[in-house]
Design a protein around this motif. Structure first.
Motif, short mmCIF file in Angstrom:
data_model
loop_
_atom_site.label_atom_id
_atom_site.label_comp_id
_atom_site.label_asym_id
_atom_site.label_seq_id
_atom_site.Cartn_x
_atom_site.Cartn_y
_atom_site.Cartn_z
N ASP A 1 -3.14 99.76 -3.80
CA ASP A 1 -2.73 98.39 -4.14
C ASP A 1 -2.41 98.20 -5.62
O ASP A 1 -1.89 97.16 -6.00
N LEU A 2 -2.76 99.17 -6.46
CA LEU A 2 -2.57 99.04 -7.91
C LEU A 2 -1.83 100.25 -8.46
O LEU A 2 -2.43 101.14 -9.08
N PRO A 3 -0.52 100.32 -8.25
CA PRO A 3 0.25 101.47 -8.74
C PRO A 3 0.02 101.69 -10.23
O PRO A 3 0.03 100.75 -11.02
N GLU B 1 -13.84 100.88 -13.91
CA GLU B 1 -13.44 100.35 -15.23
C GLU B 1 -11.92 100.21 -15.30
O GLU B 1 -11.41 99.22 -15.83
N ALA B 2 -11.21 101.20 -14.79
CA ALA B 2 -9.74 101.17 -14.84
C ALA B 2 -9.19 99.98 -14.05
O ALA B 2 -8.25 99.31 -14.50
N ILE B 3 -9.76 99.70 -12.89
CA ILE B 3 -9.31 98.57 -12.09
C ILE B 3 -9.54 97.27 -12.85
O ILE B 3 -8.66 96.41 -12.93
N GLY C 1 -5.30 93.24 -17.75
CA GLY C 1 -4.00 93.41 -18.41
C GLY C 1 -2.89 92.66 -17.71
O GLY C 1 -2.03 92.05 -18.35
N LEU C 2 -2.89 92.71 -16.38
CA LEU C 2 -1.88 91.97 -15.62
C LEU C 2 -2.00 90.48 -15.92
O LEU C 2 -0.99 89.80 -16.17
N ARG C 3 -3.22 89.96 -15.88
CA ARG C 3 -3.44 88.54 -16.16
C ARG C 3 -3.02 88.17 -17.58
O ARG C 3 -2.39 87.13 -17.79
N PRO D 1 -1.94 91.96 -7.71
CA PRO D 1 -1.73 92.27 -6.30
C PRO D 1 -2.98 92.00 -5.47
O PRO D 1 -4.09 92.33 -5.92
N PRO D 2 -2.82 91.43 -4.31
CA PRO D 2 -3.99 91.24 -3.45
C PRO D 2 -4.46 92.59 -2.90
O PRO D 2 -3.68 93.53 -2.78
#
Length: 72
Positions: free
Chosen positions: A22-24, A42-44, A50-52, A59-60
């Motif tokens: 879900d997180l390319p 941590e990466a997620i 970062g996206l926010r 992405p859901p």
């Protein structure tokens, strides 16, 4: 509880790498399985932050589970 499915793969050198369908682009790697999962967690978190921060949609979580199917 909802969250992102993480796929963990063993590499040729015996270490581990992980990614989320879900997180390319969100990945992590380590020589130890538990460390790989810790780094991926941590990466997620950083990826979503970062996206926010960039004003991009988050992405859901659509994947429900990762299942190991025995080879025939």
């Amino acid at each position: 509880m909802s969250g992102y499915v993480v796929v963990v793969e063993r590499d040729e050198a015996g270490g581990f790498s992980s990614w989320s369908p879900d997180l390319p682009g969100c990945v992590a790697a380590a020589s130890d399985y538990d460390e790989c999962l810790r780094l991926m967690t941590e990466a997620i978190s950083m990826h979503v932050e970062g996206l926010r921060a960039d004003g991009d949609p988050v992405p859901p979580a659509t994947a429900m589970a990762a299942v190991i199917v025995p080879a025939a």
